[in-house]
Design a protein around this motif. Sequence first.
Motif, short mmCIF file in Angstrom:
data_model
loop_
_atom_site.label_atom_id
_atom_site.label_comp_id
_atom_site.label_asym_id
_atom_site.label_seq_id
_atom_site.Cartn_x
_atom_site.Cartn_y
_atom_site.Cartn_z
N THR A 1 7.26 10.38 -1.82
CA THR A 1 8.46 10.22 -1.01
C THR A 1 9.71 10.70 -1.75
OG1 THR A 1 7.44 8.33 0.07
CG2 THR A 1 9.81 8.56 0.34
N VAL A 2 9.78 10.40 -3.05
CA VAL A 2 10.95 10.82 -3.83
C VAL A 2 11.10 12.35 -3.77
CG1 VAL A 2 11.91 11.02 -6.16
CG2 VAL A 2 10.98 8.83 -5.38
N ASP B 1 0.83 -1.20 0.00
CA ASP B 1 0.00 0.00 0.00
C ASP B 1 0.87 1.26 0.00
OD1 ASP B 1 1.11 -0.16 2.47
OD2 ASP B 1 -0.76 -0.06 3.60
N THR B 2 0.25 2.40 0.33
CA THR B 2 0.99 3.66 0.33
C THR B 2 2.18 3.61 1.29
OG1 THR B 2 -1.14 4.74 -0.04
CG2 THR B 2 0.70 6.16 0.52
N MET C 1 16.17 5.01 -2.18
CA MET C 1 16.85 6.28 -2.46
C MET C 1 18.11 6.41 -1.62
SD MET C 1 14.09 9.38 -3.08
CE MET C 1 15.33 10.66 -3.31
N VAL D 1 -4.76 7.18 -3.61
CA VAL D 1 -3.64 7.20 -2.67
C VAL D 1 -3.16 5.76 -2.47
CG1 VAL D 1 -2.87 7.95 -0.40
CG2 VAL D 1 -4.63 9.25 -1.60
N ASP D 2 -2.26 5.34 -3.35
CA ASP D 2 -1.81 3.94 -3.37
C ASP D 2 -0.29 3.86 -3.27
OD1 ASP D 2 -1.11 5.00 -5.76
OD2 ASP D 2 -2.10 3.50 -7.01
N THR D 3 0.26 2.69 -3.60
CA THR D 3 1.71 2.49 -3.52
C THR D 3 2.45 3.50 -4.40
OG1 THR D 3 1.24 0.14 -3.25
CG2 THR D 3 3.53 0.75 -3.64
N THR E 1 10.71 3.29 -0.77
CA THR E 1 11.37 4.37 -1.52
C THR E 1 12.45 5.05 -0.69
OG1 THR E 1 9.31 4.74 -2.72
CG2 THR E 1 10.96 6.49 -2.84
N ALA F 1 1.48 6.42 -5.29
CA ALA F 1 1.41 7.73 -4.64
C ALA F 1 2.47 7.84 -3.55
CB ALA F 1 0.02 7.96 -4.06
N GLY F 2 2.61 6.77 -2.76
CA GLY F 2 3.61 6.77 -1.69
C GLY F 2 5.02 6.92 -2.24
N ILE F 3 5.30 6.18 -3.31
CA ILE F 3 6.64 6.23 -3.91
C ILE F 3 6.94 7.63 -4.44
CG2 ILE F 3 8.03 5.42 -5.88
CD1 ILE F 3 6.54 2.71 -5.62
#
Lengths: 368, 368
Positions: free
Chosen positions: B338-339, A330-331, A342, B329-331, A338, B333-335
């Motif tokens: 975060t970047v 998931d999120t 990174m 708002v999924d994986t 990430t 979106a999280g990635i």
Amino acid sequence: MTQQIQIETMHPSIRMLSDEQLQALHSASLDILSRTGIVMKSEKGRQLLLEAGAWESEGRLKIPEHVVMAAIGSAPSRITMHNRLGRLTMPLEEGKVFFGPGSDCPFTLDLESGERRQSVLEDVRRMAHVCDGLESLDFIMSMATPFDVATMDHYLHSFIAMIRGSAKPNVYTAREREDMQDIYEIACAVAGSETALREKPFLMLYAESISPLLYNDESVDKLLFCAEKGIPVTYPPSPNTGGGGPITLAGALALGNAECLVGLVLTQLVRPGTPFLYGMNTAALDMKSAIVAYGAPEWPLGMAAWTELGRSYGLPVWGVAGATDSKVVDTQAGIEATVTIMTAFLCRSNLNHDVGYIEYGSTSSAEM
Amino acid sequence: MTQQIQIETMHPSIRMLSDEQLQALHSASLDILSRTGIVMKSEKGRQLLLEAGAWESEGRLKIPEHVVMAAIGSAPSRITMHNRLGRLTMPLEEGKVFFGPGSDCPFTLDLESGERRQSVLEDVRRMAHVCDGLESLDFIMSMATPFDVATMDHYLHSFIAMIRGSAKPNVYTAREREDMQDIYEIACAVAGSETALREKPFLMLYAESISPLLYNDESVDKLLFCAEKGIPVTYPPSPNTGGGGPITLAGALALGNAECLVGLVLTQLVRPGTPFLYGMNTAALDMKSAIVAYGAPEWPLGMAAWTELGRSYGLPVWGVAGATDSKVVDTQAGIEATVTIMTAFLCRSNLNHDVGYIEYGSTSSAEM
């Protein structure tokens, strides 16, 4: 017009520790080894260290600086990991960053049903096969503790399943010297001979000491086996903050560094030049749930720091990336994976494991 | 024992451009301004530049280096953004990193129903209120183009909704000089007087020129209004790679830098010392779908680079963080969030907008 010199592209990197901090951690680690000392349960390990210049007092083995520095001096700066077919595909050396899965998850998120269930041997082979096809994964780990094979032999079965599933370099775990020997013989047969395997190693043992400062017989014996044969090994301790390590990250780094250096010393005493991958795991122990948090900032921050410690010793470095505490993809999983990926790229940790771990290391997910 | 000097903790940062690269981009931008020139649709803007030393040729306005350098010299190195109550809560200056939402999404992901629907004015107030309560968000933007108020007045309504919903500093958008004037009068009333607002500004205009190198009347007029009043403004162009900008990131950076510097020049010609936030947006135009990709690597890479350009000029810098191309708002979106958030912290861009954007900037999400 005179041909002008091309302006190079920069590749961003982070510096986590100042020179002073690096030196302070190194000094603290030497202090831990020579003043606190370790508990060595392996008689062979004990004899090696005593002969090299360590001494016993207050029931602990104390290791002086010169023994540590000699080992740092003799260890190779790079490990040339080949694939099973003898091609150099993963040169672990300064500036290079590689990724792969982790080892030994009791559970997996079944790719077909989406259910969380116990891991089986076929999961190991399938996961290796998936990793074999993914360009951005460079090595294989078992991702499973299969429950459908004999407990005493499951590492051996997993090793076979991994090399069946993929030709990529392999980071394996083992129980003790006995299954190490079996795995070694298979690897020699695959490579063609003992010399061929040493020249073009496609496997690396992953073993750990027990934080704080405890070296049990099996773990040391596996380490020594690799040194005897001259094949690659990594021996990262896990001084999780507030668990096996001090609550502060600085303390955990000083302890983890000391613990890892003992592994290095042992390998270099048996055979100078044994390929040794430096590293540790500094995850935070969550006091409330007693889980080791794969997604908390301690791990990537620690990784950036221990990578610089390893680099200051001229050693290739073990890292962690692409894992999450979340129980699903998931999120949260995206965020946590990430951050570590990174960080791995930015700090240039060389071999980064645990890609695809969910649920704080207890479950594997091919989707992840 | 003599008390020893404490070893400082390091805070990692990244360097994206070498000194040579910075200089090469700066030179390319000066080349663009003095040899290619701009298209200036505002007569007031044209007169200002001509009087300062620019000239017209081939139907374009060409701006020499000394005009640019004088503006860089007179612009303040920090912008002291206050909250609506007169407290300095967001000093935009070297080393400081702040986050907030974006402006003008036509759609929102309804928090109650989960449905994507058109934005309304109440969304602006509610989103401001949510941001007001979130410690890690430092400023407010509208996050909506409300469709339930008169089109010509929606910026004014949004501004009122924002300051009703939150006391935090405010980055607003406007249509033209007319609603700018209304917003300004409200802001003066809130602050107490024109002088009080200039001393403790709690609002910043966000306007853009049109890439490549086109300055339309309304946009320049809004910019000049801020300079006349001495209140903060940011004027980041969007030379998206392959869209308004060249396909290479280096080309987009050289163009964006040139375009942004024109905005800086205009403000400093009207009133030296006008608080000007340097920046640009270098997202990639996805050729297949014609969307501007908020999650592609061009934007954070560009941001790290333009932040260094801005810092080399001694100016505070505009950034982007916490947005995604994903529709939920999924994986992904999280990635993607975060970047950019990690990049913002690592490159120290000062004011980072677009937190909570999903669907490549067209939809807002309070959950995100």
